[in-house]
Write an enzyme that holds these catalytic residues in place. Structure first.
Site, PDB file in Angstrom:
ATOM      1  CG  ASP A   1      -0.084   3.162   1.960  1.00 49.70           C
ATOM      2  OD1 ASP A   1      -1.162   2.976   1.386  1.00 49.70           O
ATOM      3  OD2 ASP A   1       1.013   3.071   1.383  1.00 49.70           O
ATOM      4  CE1 TYR A  10       3.331   2.012  -5.617  1.00 49.70           C
ATOM      5  CE2 TYR A  10       3.972  -0.097  -4.673  1.00 49.70           C
ATOM      6  CZ  TYR A  10       3.064   0.680  -5.355  1.00 49.70           C
ATOM      7  OH  TYR A  10       1.886   0.137  -5.797  1.00 49.70           O
TER       8      TYR A  10
HETATM    9  O1  CP3 Z   1      -8.529  -1.173   4.621  1.00 51.55           O
HETATM   10  C1  CP3 Z   1      -7.373  -1.502   4.342  1.00 51.55           C
HETATM   11  O2  CP3 Z   1      -7.153  -2.400   3.515  1.00 51.55           O
HETATM   12  C2  CP3 Z   1      -6.217  -0.921   5.147  1.00 51.55           C
HETATM   13  C3  CP3 Z   1      -5.500   0.167   4.598  1.00 51.55           C
HETATM   14  C4  CP3 Z   1      -4.540   0.017   3.430  1.00 51.55           C
HETATM   15  C5  CP3 Z   1      -4.257   1.109   2.598  1.00 51.55           C
HETATM   16  N1  CP3 Z   1      -3.252   0.745   1.743  1.00 51.55           N
HETATM   17  C6  CP3 Z   1      -4.914   2.425   2.666  1.00 51.55           C
HETATM   18  C7  CP3 Z   1      -4.858   3.323   1.497  1.00 51.55           C
HETATM   19  C8  CP3 Z   1      -3.732  -1.043   3.018  1.00 51.55           C
HETATM   20  C9  CP3 Z   1      -3.674  -2.462   3.533  1.00 51.55           C
HETATM   21  C10 CP3 Z   1      -2.905  -0.563   1.948  1.00 51.55           C
HETATM   22  C11 CP3 Z   1      -1.874  -1.383   1.280  1.00 51.55           C
HETATM   23  C12 CP3 Z   1      -1.168  -0.836   0.107  1.00 51.55           C
HETATM   24  N2  CP3 Z   1      -0.790   0.469  -0.121  1.00 51.55           N
HETATM   25  C13 CP3 Z   1      -0.681  -1.618  -0.964  1.00 51.55           C
HETATM   26  C14 CP3 Z   1      -0.774  -3.135  -1.058  1.00 51.55           C
HETATM   27  C15 CP3 Z   1      -2.097  -3.594  -1.527  1.00 51.55           C
HETATM   28  C16 CP3 Z   1      -2.408  -3.234  -2.954  1.00 51.55           C
HETATM   29  O3  CP3 Z   1      -3.343  -2.445  -3.146  1.00 51.55           O
HETATM   30  O4  CP3 Z   1      -1.748  -3.763  -3.855  1.00 51.55           O
HETATM   31  C17 CP3 Z   1      -0.049  -0.752  -1.867  1.00 51.55           C
HETATM   32  C18 CP3 Z   1       0.608  -1.160  -3.171  1.00 51.55           C
HETATM   33  C19 CP3 Z   1      -0.126   0.563  -1.328  1.00 51.55           C
HETATM   34  C20 CP3 Z   1       0.459   1.814  -1.904  1.00 51.55           C
HETATM   35  C21 CP3 Z   1      -0.585   2.798  -2.209  1.00 51.55           C
HETATM   36  N3  CP3 Z   1      -1.304   3.516  -1.271  1.00 51.55           N
HETATM   37  C22 CP3 Z   1      -1.048   3.203  -3.488  1.00 51.55           C
HETATM   38  C23 CP3 Z   1      -0.527   2.657  -4.821  1.00 51.55           C
HETATM   39  C24 CP3 Z   1      -2.031   4.166  -3.301  1.00 51.55           C
HETATM   40  C25 CP3 Z   1      -2.746   4.951  -4.357  1.00 51.55           C
HETATM   41  C26 CP3 Z   1      -3.798   4.162  -5.035  1.00 51.55           C
HETATM   42  C27 CP3 Z   1      -5.106   4.296  -4.309  1.00 51.55           C
HETATM   43  O5  CP3 Z   1      -5.781   3.281  -4.127  1.00 51.55           O
HETATM   44  O6  CP3 Z   1      -5.429   5.420  -3.960  1.00 51.55           O
HETATM   45  C28 CP3 Z   1      -2.213   4.314  -1.888  1.00 51.55           C
HETATM   46  C29 CP3 Z   1      -3.176   5.214  -1.216  1.00 51.55           C
HETATM   47  C30 CP3 Z   1      -4.107   4.591  -0.211  1.00 51.55           C
HETATM   48  N4  CP3 Z   1      -3.772   3.635   0.713  1.00 51.55           N
HETATM   49  C31 CP3 Z   1      -5.483   4.922  -0.029  1.00 51.55           C
HETATM   50  C32 CP3 Z   1      -5.955   4.136   1.036  1.00 51.55           C
HETATM   51  C33 CP3 Z   1      -7.331   4.161   1.632  1.00 51.55           C
HETATM   52  C34 CP3 Z   1      -6.244   5.998  -0.796  1.00 51.55           C
HETATM   53  C35 CP3 Z   1      -5.873   7.319  -0.206  1.00 51.55           C
HETATM   54  C36 CP3 Z   1      -6.977   8.331  -0.314  1.00 51.55           C
HETATM   55  O7  CP3 Z   1      -7.892   8.344   0.540  1.00 51.55           O
HETATM   56  O8  CP3 Z   1      -6.914   9.136  -1.231  1.00 51.55           O
END
Ligand code: CP3
Length: 357
Positions: free
Chosen positions: A85, A161
């Site tokens: 992440d 963030y």
């Molecule tokens: O498969 C992929 O793309 C690789 C993994 C990946 C994750 N986050 C896993 C994740 C990548 C490339 C990211 C990037 C990320 N993380 C961004 C940039 C891309 C975008 O979406 O704009 C940002 C802003 C984040 C910060 C983040 N992480 C947020 C805002 C959240 C919560 C929202 C959500 O989608 O749940 C996360 C959590 C997150 N990162 C999850 C995953 C699979 C969900 C966690 C879970 O399983 O509950």
């Protein structure tokens, strides 16, 4: 036809993604999807509950590598993006970060000169070694013609963030700090530039073929501020990475720039420019593809909707962008409610249209 499991078995040839990023004609149009690993896959949900917390999953290389490979077992994709992440970088700088189910990330606030001074100039903590080990394990298990993508968040997006203490609808505190030209914001961005160089170089040393820099909130800032807080920091990350690792292709995903993607490519020199779904493709083909490859830009809601509409949108994108300058992707991440069968339909449609070229 759904060509299951191809990513794990050798196909003849080179990495199509690297061919496009390095300016060669690929054997086929590369496809990968932002958030291709995640909650829309039942096998991800199973791993997620086995790991405990989201951070535990990111920091357990065997599980993170398995989750990274899950979409490659189902779909005929050209790249794996390491499961991690963008908030792992601040976490490795000593900032408290947790992920609450249904709430998104909760981040210890860093929004003044005192807090910024505490985290800048520090080396990354040992936790990042787990991510490098995930990259090694993924590379070891993947077919040689599938690329491994490392990534980090861009300084501006990560800073939002930290300043807001997590997700925020408008990121007003961060934007006001940018408009006021707060000097602690420059210091914070500088600290994130150095940390990102170290983090990306670690992923490349572990076997990542290229990297993507996610600037999800680049669209927040007007022209002049965009130069200072988005473009210049990304350029410095690229220079630092080049000094450490040589020529590693970089995909810049600066979401929400619209017509300013041209200035972004010029200011940063990225090898590929990620496009959000609103960018008109005739414009992108005319203005961007002569200077960079482009990546995108299917609307994730079209993928969620599926069916004939999805096929139509995929055909429109594939026919609008030159095969040797395009990486098929979404305009933003896969939505958790997406049916995995729609992803199979997307991949099959791209392959079918290109097969008839
Ligand atoms: O498969 C992929 O793309 C690789 C993994 C990946 C994750 N986050 C896993 C994740 C990548 C490339 C990211 C990037 C990320 N993380 C961004 C940039 C891309 C975008 O979406 O704009 C940002 C802003 C984040 C910060 C983040 N992480 C947020 C805002 C959240 C919560 C929202 C959500 O989608 O749940 C996360 C959590 C997150 N990162 C999850 C995953 C699979 C969900 C966690 C879970 O399983 O509950």
């Amino acid at each position: 036809m759904n060509e299951q499991g191809k990513g794990l078995y050798p196909r003849a040839g080179r990495k199509a993604l690297m061919d496009v990023l390095e300016g060669r004609v690929p054997s086929r149009r590369p496809i990968w999807l932002m958030r291709q690993a995640g909650r829309y896959l039942p096998e991800y949900m199973a791993m997620r509950s086995k790991a405990g917390s989201f951070l535990d999953l990111c920091y357990t290389p065997e599980l993170a590598a398995e989750v990274t490979l899950q979409p490659l077992r189902r779909f005929d994709l050209d790249a794996a993006i390491v499961f991690a992440d963008i908030l792992l970088v601040p976490h490795a700088l000593g900032v408290r970060v947790t992920f609450q189910a249904g709430e998104g990330p909760v981040v210890e606030k860093v929004a003044d000169a005192y807090r910024v001074a505490q985290l800048t100039g520090r080396p990354l903590g040992r936790e990042v070694e787990a991510v490098y080990e995930t990259v090694r394990q993924v590379r070891g298990q993947l077919a040689p013609d599938v690329a491994v993508i490392g990534f980090c968040g861009a300084p501006w997006t990560v800073a939002t963030y930290l300043i807001e203490g997590g997700s925020s609808a408008e990121r007003l505190t961060a934007r006001v700090a940018a408009f006021r030209g707060e000097s602690w914001l420059d210091t914070l961005i500088d600290g994130l530039v150095s940390a990102s160089i170290e983090y990306l170089a670690g992923q490349v040393a572990a076997g990542a073929d290229c990297v993507q820099i996610f600037d999800s909130w680049a669209g927040d800032l007007p022209d002049g501020l965009r130069q200072r807080f988005c473009f210049a920091p990304i350029r410095r990350i690229m220079e630092g990475l080049r000094a450490r690792c040589g020529a590693v292709p970089v995909i810049g995903f600066a979401r929400g720039l619209g017509a300013a993607h041209g200035g972004f490519v010029e200011a940063t020199g990225v090898q590929a420019c990620g496009l959000e779904s609103g960018v008109p493709l005739d414009w992108a083909a005319r203005v961007l593809t002569p200077v960079a490859a482009v990546q995108g830009n299917l609307d994730p809601v079209s993928l969620l909707a599926g069916g004939r509409g999805l096929e139509h949108d995929v055909v429109r994108i594939v026919t609008a962008l030159p095969f040797e300058r395009h990486v098929f992707n979404l305009g933003h991440g896969v939505r958790p409610q997406t049916d995995p069968r729609a992803v199979a339909l997307l991949v099959d449609t791209v392959r079918r249209v290109d097969g008839n070229r």
